[in-house]
Every structure is written in C-alpha cells, then in structure tokens.
Write a protein that holds these residues in place. Sequence first.
Motif, PDB file in Angstrom:
ATOM      1  N   TYR A  27       0.891   9.757  -1.887  1.00 54.76           N
ATOM      2  CA  TYR A  27       1.843   9.894  -0.949  1.00 54.76           C
ATOM      3  C   TYR A  27       1.286  10.789   0.260  1.00 54.76           C
ATOM      4  N   VAL A  32      -2.583   6.159   3.505  1.00 55.44           N
ATOM      5  CA  VAL A  32      -1.985   5.449   2.566  1.00 55.44           C
ATOM      6  C   VAL A  32      -0.729   5.307   3.563  1.00 55.44           C
ATOM      7  N   MET A  33      -0.254   6.437   4.033  1.00 53.82           N
ATOM      8  CA  MET A  33       1.017   6.415   4.765  1.00 53.82           C
ATOM      9  C   MET A  33       1.167   6.142   6.176  1.00 53.82           C
ATOM     10  N   ILE A  36       3.880   4.027   7.238  1.00 51.47           N
ATOM     11  CA  ILE A  36       5.157   4.098   6.653  1.00 51.47           C
ATOM     12  C   ILE A  36       5.741   5.206   7.203  1.00 51.47           C
ATOM     13  N   GLY A  80      -2.356   2.923  -7.883  1.00 49.30           N
ATOM     14  CA  GLY A  80      -1.332   3.041  -6.845  1.00 49.30           C
ATOM     15  C   GLY A  80       0.088   2.902  -7.499  1.00 49.30           C
ATOM     16  N   TYR A 100       4.517  -1.778  -2.223  1.00 50.30           N
ATOM     17  CA  TYR A 100       3.068  -1.471  -2.731  1.00 50.30           C
ATOM     18  C   TYR A 100       2.499  -0.326  -2.028  1.00 50.30           C
ATOM     19  N   ARG A 101       1.745   0.393  -2.673  1.00 51.70           N
ATOM     20  CA  ARG A 101       0.705   1.416  -1.941  1.00 51.70           C
ATOM     21  C   ARG A 101      -0.311   1.640  -2.972  1.00 51.70           C
ATOM     22  N   TYR A 103      -4.229   3.597  -3.469  1.00 51.86           N
ATOM     23  CA  TYR A 103      -5.240   4.537  -3.157  1.00 51.86           C
ATOM     24  C   TYR A 103      -6.243   4.054  -2.477  1.00 51.86           C
ATOM     25  N   TRP A 107      -8.669  -0.419  -2.192  1.00 50.97           N
ATOM     26  CA  TRP A 107      -8.386  -1.160  -1.125  1.00 50.97           C
ATOM     27  C   TRP A 107      -9.390  -2.242  -1.068  1.00 50.97           C
ATOM     28  N   THR A 136       6.650  -4.929   6.802  1.00 52.20           N
ATOM     29  CA  THR A 136       5.681  -4.412   7.101  1.00 52.20           C
ATOM     30  C   THR A 136       5.444  -4.262   8.663  1.00 52.20           C
ATOM     31  N   ASN A 140      -0.132  -3.685  10.622  1.00 53.37           N
ATOM     32  CA  ASN A 140      -0.469  -3.659   9.331  1.00 53.37           C
ATOM     33  C   ASN A 140      -1.033  -4.964   8.966  1.00 53.37           C
ATOM     34  N   SER A 143      -1.587  -5.394   5.047  1.00 52.75           N
ATOM     35  CA  SER A 143      -0.385  -5.717   4.124  1.00 52.75           C
ATOM     36  C   SER A 143      -0.002  -7.084   4.489  1.00 52.75           C
TER      37      SER A 143
END
Length: 192
Positions: A27, A32-33, A36, A80, A100-101, A103, A107, A136, A140, A143
Amino acid sequence: MQIVLETERMLLRRFTGADAGPLAALYSDPRVMRFITVQPPSCAEVESKILPAYLREYRELAGGLGSFAAIEKATGQMAGRFSVKPASSYGLTGGTELGYRLYPAFWGRGLATEGARALIAAAFERLHLDRVVATTMAGNIGSWRVLENCGMRRVRTFYYPDADLMPGAEHGDFVYELTRGDWSRQGEVPLS
C-alpha cells in the motif's frame, strides 16, 4: 493458513495479523497506488485500520467474500491482494466488487488475470452471486485489460466531482460488469 482459492500459480488465503508488514509495503508503493489515491496510507494506517478491516470482513461477510493475500506458489512470497465483496467504491451501484493490487515485481505475468478469473468463477459457482463489478481509472490501461480478459464489459464512465485532485482523474473511471448469465454464456469451466 486458511486457503480460500488455489490457482495455477497462486494461493489466495485469508490475511492474518502477521501480514501487516507486507501489506503496508504494498500500500505504500506509489506505483501500486498511482491510480488509487494521491496519498497512499501510512504503515501505521495499514496496521491500525486497513488490516483490521480485512480481518473483520471474515466475521461479517458471507463465507468466501473479503480481501485475500495472494501468495505465489513457486516462491511463497506475497504477490499482492485480491478482493471480492459487496460493492462500495464510488461510482458503483450494487453488485459484488472485484479488486486487486499486485507488487510491481509481479506485474506483466498474468497473475492479476489469473486471480481475478478465479474469484469471478468462485463468485458465480460457489457463492451463487448474480453480478460482479469493478472500476478502474480510464488511464489505467493494464487494469482495464485485465478486466476485459476476464470477460467483463465496460458499461459506463463516471467522473469524481473533485477530479482535479488526482492526475488522470479528469479522464474518468470506467465501470465494468459481468453477470452470471453472461459468464455462463462465455463457457467458463466450473471450479472443482
């Protein structure tokens, strides 16, 4: 370890109190964020609010719903977090929300699609839910490709009233959905 689902390359299991550090690392990663939030939560927030909320979900939601740690089978590392729970994100009205997330090290390997497909199948086959939804940011691309690879279809775009707060938000967020009927017509193989 309470395994909720197993995929080809991952175990999706319930979080435990011991996951605070790895979850905080996920987080707090700005990559990652990026799509978000402008301000990722602090390690203290993850430990005092986010992780306890995940643990509470296991008591309060129907079995099979909640947020789950994704563990790569080959390494035993946390890859993740995945979730499937009653929709609560801004822009959604009803349904069960997929999230979903991962690391960044995980990816581009198809794990997001693999985990999302497993949760969608569980939502329809095991939990007998009627509709899975997700959102999303329009920007992105990774995603929304995952969602489309899972058979979800884009149904609309919405805009936050304060879209100027986050880079890219001015382009809106996409809402995706998949109904049980559409999923059945796509010929998904039921989970064993």
